[in-house]
Write a protein that holds these residues in place. Structure first.
Motif, PDB file in Angstrom:
ATOM      1  N   TYR A  50       0.661  -1.325   0.110  1.00 25.34           N
ATOM      2  CA  TYR A  50       0.162  -0.174   0.099  1.00 25.34           C
ATOM      3  C   TYR A  50       0.446   1.088  -0.157  1.00 25.34           C
ATOM      4  CZ  TYR A  50      -3.464   3.258   1.595  1.00 25.34           C
ATOM      5  OH  TYR A  50      -4.199   4.932   1.638  1.00 25.34           O
ATOM      6  N   MET A  51       2.041   1.003   0.779  1.00 24.25           N
ATOM      7  CA  MET A  51       3.045   2.140   0.847  1.00 24.25           C
ATOM      8  C   MET A  51       3.875   2.645  -0.283  1.00 24.25           C
ATOM      9  SD  MET A  51       4.890   2.392   4.836  1.00 24.25           S
ATOM     10  CE  MET A  51       5.272   0.915   4.855  1.00 24.25           C
ATOM     11  N   TYR A  52       4.087   1.454  -1.294  1.00 23.06           N
ATOM     12  CA  TYR A  52       4.559   1.543  -2.260  1.00 23.06           C
ATOM     13  C   TYR A  52       3.528   1.997  -3.603  1.00 23.06           C
ATOM     14  CZ  TYR A  52       7.221  -0.456  -6.827  1.00 23.06           C
ATOM     15  OH  TYR A  52       7.152  -0.154  -7.670  1.00 23.06           O
ATOM     16  N   THR A  53       2.237   1.831  -2.985  1.00 23.88           N
ATOM     17  CA  THR A  53       1.211   2.092  -4.357  1.00 23.88           C
ATOM     18  C   THR A  53       0.819   3.509  -4.078  1.00 23.88           C
ATOM     19  OG1 THR A  53       0.361  -0.053  -4.452  1.00 23.88           O
ATOM     20  CG2 THR A  53      -1.169   2.488  -5.229  1.00 23.88           C
ATOM     21  N   LEU A  54       0.941   4.392  -3.101  1.00 23.61           N
ATOM     22  CA  LEU A  54       1.099   5.657  -2.375  1.00 23.61           C
ATOM     23  C   LEU A  54       1.744   6.559  -3.204  1.00 23.61           C
ATOM     24  CD1 LEU A  54      -0.467   5.778   0.471  1.00 23.61           C
ATOM     25  CD2 LEU A  54      -1.654   5.611  -0.827  1.00 23.61           C
ATOM     26  N   ILE A  55       3.544   5.876  -2.831  1.00 27.93           N
ATOM     27  CA  ILE A  55       4.351   6.357  -3.341  1.00 27.93           C
ATOM     28  C   ILE A  55       4.611   6.378  -5.149  1.00 27.93           C
ATOM     29  CG2 ILE A  55       7.375   6.705  -3.682  1.00 27.93           C
ATOM     30  CD1 ILE A  55       7.150   5.113  -0.647  1.00 27.93           C
ATOM     31  N   GLU A  56       4.519   5.663  -6.044  1.00 31.51           N
ATOM     32  CA  GLU A  56       3.937   5.013  -6.719  1.00 31.51           C
ATOM     33  C   GLU A  56       3.482   6.907  -7.290  1.00 31.51           C
ATOM     34  OE1 GLU A  56       5.897   3.636 -10.064  1.00 31.51           O
ATOM     35  OE2 GLU A  56       6.766   3.086  -7.375  1.00 31.51           O
ATOM     36  N   ILE A  57       2.216   6.266  -7.200  1.00 33.10           N
ATOM     37  CA  ILE A  57       0.861   7.562  -7.515  1.00 33.10           C
ATOM     38  C   ILE A  57       1.250   8.501  -7.281  1.00 33.10           C
ATOM     39  CG2 ILE A  57      -1.091   8.663  -6.673  1.00 33.10           C
ATOM     40  CD1 ILE A  57      -2.517   5.786  -5.967  1.00 33.10           C
ATOM     41  N   GLN A  58       2.236   9.349  -6.009  1.00 35.14           N
ATOM     42  CA  GLN A  58       2.612  10.312  -6.032  1.00 35.14           C
ATOM     43  C   GLN A  58       3.766  10.817  -7.517  1.00 35.14           C
ATOM     44  OE1 GLN A  58       1.668  12.736  -3.537  1.00 35.14           O
ATOM     45  NE2 GLN A  58       2.982  13.946  -4.293  1.00 35.14           N
ATOM     46  N   LYS A  59       3.999   9.907  -7.879  1.00 32.43           N
ATOM     47  CA  LYS A  59       5.201  10.120  -8.641  1.00 32.43           C
ATOM     48  C   LYS A  59       4.603   9.688 -10.560  1.00 32.43           C
ATOM     49  CE  LYS A  59       9.849   7.024  -6.883  1.00 32.43           C
ATOM     50  NZ  LYS A  59      10.039   5.951  -7.443  1.00 32.43           N
ATOM     51  N   ASN A  60       3.653   9.501 -10.258  1.00 31.83           N
ATOM     52  CA  ASN A  60       3.209   9.549 -11.612  1.00 31.83           C
ATOM     53  C   ASN A  60       2.625  10.810 -11.938  1.00 31.83           C
ATOM     54  OD1 ASN A  60       3.571   6.811 -12.101  1.00 31.83           O
ATOM     55  ND2 ASN A  60       1.745   5.788 -11.926  1.00 31.83           N
ATOM     56  N   ILE A  61       1.559  11.138 -10.104  1.00 34.13           N
ATOM     57  CA  ILE A  61       1.662  12.268 -10.408  1.00 34.13           C
ATOM     58  C   ILE A  61       2.450  13.938 -11.272  1.00 34.13           C
ATOM     59  CG2 ILE A  61       0.213  14.336  -9.261  1.00 34.13           C
ATOM     60  CD1 ILE A  61      -1.590  11.911  -7.879  1.00 34.13           C
ATOM     61  N   GLN A  62       3.558  13.973 -10.935  1.00 32.48           N
ATOM     62  CA  GLN A  62       4.324  14.741 -10.289  1.00 32.48           C
ATOM     63  C   GLN A  62       5.015  14.634 -11.650  1.00 32.48           C
ATOM     64  OE1 GLN A  62       7.480  13.937  -7.064  1.00 32.48           O
ATOM     65  NE2 GLN A  62       5.844  15.879  -6.198  1.00 32.48           N
ATOM     66  N   SER A  63       5.376  13.200 -12.785  1.00 35.85           N
ATOM     67  CA  SER A  63       5.561  13.249 -13.628  1.00 35.85           C
ATOM     68  C   SER A  63       4.990  12.981 -14.735  1.00 35.85           C
ATOM     69  CB  SER A  63       6.316  11.752 -14.232  1.00 35.85           C
ATOM     70  OG  SER A  63       5.428  11.247 -14.052  1.00 35.85           O
ATOM     71  N   LYS A  64       3.835  12.638 -14.421  1.00 36.69           N
ATOM     72  CA  LYS A  64       2.425  13.348 -16.236  1.00 36.69           C
ATOM     73  C   LYS A  64       1.735  15.046 -16.475  1.00 36.69           C
ATOM     74  CE  LYS A  64       0.729   8.875 -16.251  1.00 36.69           C
ATOM     75  NZ  LYS A  64       0.271   7.902 -16.822  1.00 36.69           N
ATOM     76  N   ASN A  65       2.124  14.643 -17.751  1.00 38.83           N
ATOM     77  CA  ASN A  65       1.486  15.557 -18.613  1.00 38.83           C
ATOM     78  C   ASN A  65       0.553  16.394 -18.284  1.00 38.83           C
ATOM     79  OD1 ASN A  65       4.316  17.010 -19.326  1.00 38.83           O
ATOM     80  ND2 ASN A  65       4.145  16.235 -21.383  1.00 38.83           N
ATOM     81  N   GLU A  66       0.026  15.171 -18.105  1.00 39.00           N
ATOM     82  CA  GLU A  66      -2.328  15.544 -18.127  1.00 39.00           C
ATOM     83  C   GLU A  66      -1.860  16.406 -16.944  1.00 39.00           C
ATOM     84  OE1 GLU A  66      -3.946  11.602 -16.853  1.00 39.00           O
ATOM     85  OE2 GLU A  66      -2.241  11.448 -18.331  1.00 39.00           O
ATOM     86  N   PHE A  67      -1.291  16.483 -15.452  1.00 41.08           N
ATOM     87  CA  PHE A  67      -1.925  16.378 -14.640  1.00 41.08           C
ATOM     88  C   PHE A  67      -0.797  18.164 -14.027  1.00 41.08           C
ATOM     89  CE2 PHE A  67      -2.333  12.465 -13.518  1.00 41.08           C
ATOM     90  CZ  PHE A  67      -4.031  12.357 -13.058  1.00 41.08           C
TER      91      PHE A  67
END
Length: 185
Positions: free
Chosen positions: A58-75
């Protein structure tokens, strides 16, 4: 869990408080702390039936979501505040909280009531300037003026005399002086 806890409604109420008390700096800190509390409550509710390995996933998933939010142009340029708390320091705090398992730490109810009541109480305090009440000896009305007289000086100036008061006036022909006798010097 966010839907079940009505967290979107809670966040909107807090946003309304921030709008109403935009000038009161501690309300921003309160908003951040309540947002953190809501996220940690959901973390607890989600992970309470989990084993240690599942909590780590679960913690790893939270970290991955955070990385995706910061790296994706759509956000980019958009707040993801309602999807996940988008502050890296908040995520770090949540991860440490999950690792330490400090679920039972509570804030004093008196402190919470004081913090919530403070913005409301600040609007109930009205500061007004103070001044001394007028001295009745210095107050005169038309009946006092009618008992006096006007002196016309040789230089063409006029002076109103009533009681112990002597006041220079510019025009003895105005309405309030019509019944007062004029004495030439």
């Amino acid at each position: 869990w966010h839907i079940k806890n009505h967290d979107v409604c809670n966040k909107q109420i807090i946003n309304l408080l921030v709008i109403m008390y935009w000038w009161f700096i501690p309300v921003y800190r309160l908003r951040d702390k309540i947002d953190l509390f809501l996220e940690m409550r959901v973390d607890y509710q989600t992970t309470s039936p989990f084993s240690k390995e599942e909590v780590m996933k679960y913690m790893y998933t939270l970290i991955e979501i955070q990385k995706n939010i910061q790296s994706k142009n759509e956000f980019k340029g958009q707040s993801t505040h309602f999807m996940i708390q988008d502050n890296v320091h908040v995520l770090e705090y949540r991860i440490n909280y999950l690792m330490d398992g400090m679920y039972r730490k509570k804030t004093s109810k008196i402190l919470m009531i004081a913090v919530l009541a403070l913005p409301l109480l600040t609007n109930s305090i009205i500061l007004e300037s103070a001044f001394e009440p007028p001295n009745n000896e210095d107050m005169y009305d038309q009946s006092d003026i009618d008992k006096g007289y006007i002196i016309k000086h040789k230089d063409g100036t006029y002076e109103l005399v009533f009681g112990k008061m002597r006041v220079e006036i510019s025009n003895p022909k105005i309405e309030c002086f019509k019944d007062i006798p004029i004495i030439e010097e």
